[in-house]
Design a protein around this motif. Structure first.
Motif, mmCIF file in Angstrom:
data_model
loop_
_atom_site.group_PDB
_atom_site.id
_atom_site.type_symbol
_atom_site.label_atom_id
_atom_site.label_comp_id
_atom_site.label_asym_id
_atom_site.label_seq_id
_atom_site.Cartn_x
_atom_site.Cartn_y
_atom_site.Cartn_z
ATOM 1 N N UNK A 124 0.803 -1.227 0.000
ATOM 2 C CA UNK A 124 0.000 0.000 0.000
ATOM 3 C C UNK A 124 0.838 1.281 0.000
ATOM 4 N N UNK A 125 2.052 1.201 -0.533
ATOM 5 C CA UNK A 125 2.873 2.409 -0.649
ATOM 6 C C UNK A 125 2.616 3.155 -1.961
ATOM 7 N N UNK A 126 2.078 2.460 -2.968
ATOM 8 C CA UNK A 126 1.805 3.075 -4.262
ATOM 9 C C UNK A 126 0.327 3.404 -4.393
ATOM 10 N N UNK A 127 0.048 4.438 -5.181
ATOM 11 C CA UNK A 127 -1.332 4.863 -5.380
ATOM 12 C C UNK A 127 -1.771 4.565 -6.812
ATOM 13 N N UNK A 128 -3.016 4.121 -7.006
ATOM 14 C CA UNK A 128 -3.508 3.841 -8.368
ATOM 15 C C UNK A 128 -3.474 5.089 -9.236
ATOM 16 N N UNK A 129 -3.308 4.854 -10.542
ATOM 17 C CA UNK A 129 -3.141 5.967 -11.473
ATOM 18 C C UNK A 129 -4.276 6.096 -12.481
ATOM 19 N N UNK A 130 -5.357 5.326 -12.317
ATOM 20 C CA UNK A 130 -6.392 5.320 -13.352
ATOM 21 C C UNK A 130 -6.986 6.699 -13.616
ATOM 22 N N UNK A 131 -7.097 7.537 -12.579
ATOM 23 C CA UNK A 131 -7.713 8.856 -12.780
ATOM 24 C C UNK A 131 -6.718 9.896 -13.269
ATOM 25 N N UNK A 132 -5.437 9.505 -13.400
ATOM 26 C CA UNK A 132 -4.406 10.446 -13.846
ATOM 27 C C UNK A 132 -3.824 10.087 -15.201
ATOM 28 N N UNK A 313 12.086 -9.391 -25.741
ATOM 29 C CA UNK A 313 12.214 -8.948 -24.364
ATOM 30 C C UNK A 313 12.324 -7.428 -24.365
ATOM 31 N N UNK A 314 11.655 -6.779 -23.413
ATOM 32 C CA UNK A 314 11.654 -5.322 -23.346
ATOM 33 C C UNK A 314 11.889 -4.884 -21.900
ATOM 34 N N UNK A 315 12.216 -3.604 -21.737
ATOM 35 C CA UNK A 315 12.352 -3.018 -20.409
ATOM 36 C C UNK A 315 11.864 -1.586 -20.475
ATOM 37 N N UNK A 316 11.699 -0.965 -19.312
ATOM 38 C CA UNK A 316 11.213 0.407 -19.308
ATOM 39 C C UNK A 316 11.510 1.110 -18.001
ATOM 40 N N UNK A 317 11.540 2.421 -18.062
ATOM 41 C CA UNK A 317 11.639 3.265 -16.866
ATOM 42 C C UNK A 317 10.212 3.594 -16.442
ATOM 43 N N UNK A 318 9.775 3.041 -15.311
ATOM 44 C CA UNK A 318 8.375 3.083 -14.906
ATOM 45 C C UNK A 318 8.142 4.145 -13.830
ATOM 46 N N UNK A 319 7.080 4.927 -14.006
ATOM 47 C CA UNK A 319 6.750 6.028 -13.105
ATOM 48 C C UNK A 319 5.649 5.590 -12.148
ATOM 49 N N UNK A 320 5.851 5.876 -10.851
ATOM 50 C CA UNK A 320 4.841 5.547 -9.839
ATOM 51 C C UNK A 320 4.626 6.738 -8.911
ATOM 52 N N UNK A 321 3.477 6.729 -8.239
ATOM 53 C CA UNK A 321 3.077 7.807 -7.334
ATOM 54 C C UNK A 321 2.960 7.276 -5.909
ATOM 55 N N UNK A 322 3.628 7.947 -4.964
ATOM 56 C CA UNK A 322 3.566 7.545 -3.567
ATOM 57 C C UNK A 322 2.792 8.531 -2.697
ATOM 58 N N UNK A 323 2.740 9.791 -3.098
ATOM 59 C CA UNK A 323 1.969 10.803 -2.372
ATOM 60 C C UNK A 323 1.127 11.577 -3.378
#
Length: 439
Positions: A124-132, A313-323
């Protein structure tokens, strides 16, 4: 001339009246004062700590950090009057872990490992991003929902793996011969706190190309044992290709060489190596491949003689939201925008998979256009880097095992047994999927 009320003058008979410049000068002075005042207010607000601030952690340092600030951070700050407190670290996993444990995590993080991020999401440290973020801008293989149905990340930049680089003047027959000579491979395992990952890339890709995405996904999700025939064969195939346990000088050089310096011998005379199994990002960041006009070939075709379009095979720099502060939400929307994606992929010679960003420009060379189109090809199967998708403890042990195996391949049974034991530890978070399904 006689004075005129209001400060103007009366023109002499027979001459043309010249308009006064005073009003324009006044406007210019006032505008300049206002601009200075606005700048002073911004500086004053920042000095007082009242300007909105968003904290951002990513792995770009040095020149990469300078490029990121110039291409992405500074335009955001100018547009929204929000200060970005950026922290770049080559050991960002360790930094993030320490910050989370201390209760002071950053607002936004850019990280390459979806396996690590899935664990943070479970806690529960990450927040969903569906609305953003509109998931349709990236597709399910990049902005993938977890078991709870929420999307927690999206890619800022993507890279294609499953490829081998070679100098433009090296023909097909020479490449085929070089692929079976360990000394012809440019290998560097060093990467600071994450050393060993170039070896995991080899093993992952061999497994994917030899046995297909079904077996690959089973293994990346923890459902296929490390001691299975398929996984063991991937390790021994890598051993034979790069000469693990063979020429001591060759092995020592591979273990001590940083991955970003592995291809430097391609510019030597005579060439010290000819081929490099490395992701697409290396072409833009390593000057050696620029100097020899580096081209690429699908690894499946070169290593195994398999069809080149089986899977990638692929990779990526992934963005996440904590606050979810207002400033952080604005930064998330900005990083997910076509403008930010375009700016950063161009600066890094990387690739965006955002549907609003053209895959390639009209002046791009053929090799770059081909890479971009392959990354965006909805008919192809794309599988995320398996070690990046694994739980962090398994990922790190895998990288350490790759280093140990390169020096001592006779220890393979012990290494695979240890990885199996670790993978069955309770409490680990495994991704529900790592491959898209193509058409």
């Amino acid at each position: 001339m006689n004075a005129h009320p209001g400060g103007s003058a009366t023109a002499a008979p027979g001459t043309r009246s010249r308009p006064s410049r005073r009003p324009a000068r006044i406007v210019t002075v006032v505008a300049s004062c206002l601009a200075l005042l606005a700048a002073a207010v911004v500086v004053g607000v920042r000095a007082l700590g009242q300007e909105p601030t968003v904290t951002l952690l990513a792995n770009w340092t040095g020149e990469d950090e300078d490029d990121f600030r110039k291409a992405v951070v500074e335009p955001f700050e100018r547009k929204y009057r929000i200060h970005v407190d950026y922290q770049g670290s080559n050991a960002e996993s360790q930094v993030l872990g320490a910050d989370v444990e201390a209760g002071t995590p950053p607002d936004v993080v850019v990280l390459t490992g979806p396996g690590e991020l899935a664990e943070y999401a479970r806690q529960k440290h990450l927040l969903p991003l569906e609305d953003l973020v509109d998931q349709a801008d990236f597709g399910p293989s990049w902005a993938m929902p977890l078991a709870d149905g929420h999307v927690y990340w999206f890619p800022l930049k993507a890279d294609l793996k499953s490829i081998v680089w070679y100098p433009a003047d090296v023909g097909e027959q020479e490449r085929r011969q070089a692929a079976h000579r360990p000394a012809a491979w440019c290998v560097g395992m060093g990467s600071g706190a994450t050393s060993g990952w170039p070896g995991t890339d080899w093993i992952e890709d061999i497994l994917l190309q030899r046995y297909g995405p079904g077996v690959y996904e089973q293994w990346a999700r923890g459902a296929l044992p490390w001691r299975s025939k398929q996984v063991r064969t991937a390790w021994t195939t890598w051993r034979d290709l790069v000469g693990a346990g063979g020429d001591p000088d060759l092995v020592r050089r591979a273990l001590k060489t940083p991955y970003e310096a592995a291809s430097r011998p391609v510019t030597a005379s005579p060439r010290g190596c000819t081929l490099e199994h490395q992701a697409s990002f290396i072409r833009g960041r390593q000057h050696a491949w620029k100097d020899v006009d580096g081209r690429y070939e699908p690894s499946a075709r070169l290593l195994l003689g398999a069809p080149a379009n089986r899977a990638w095979e692929v990779s990526g720099d992934l963005v996440v939201l904590l606050h979810a502060t207002p400033a952080a939400r604005k930064l998330i929307r900005y990083l997910a925008s076509a403008d930010a994606q375009r700016a950063w992929s161009a600066e890094q010679s990387g690739f965006s998979v955002h549907t609003g960003v053209p895959p390639a420009g009209g002046t791009d060379p053929d090799w770059r256009r081909s890479l971009a189109l392959t990354l965006r090809d909805r008919r192809a199967v794309h599988c995320f880097d398996a070690s990046d998708a694994m739980p962090p403890a398994v990922r790190d042990a895998f990288a350490e095992a790759a280093i140990e195996f390169l020096a001592h391949p006779g220890r393979l049974d012990d290494l695979l047994h240890s990885l199996d034991t670790l993978s069955h530890t309770s409490g680990l978070t495994w991704l529900p999927s790592v491959c898209d399904r193509g058409p």
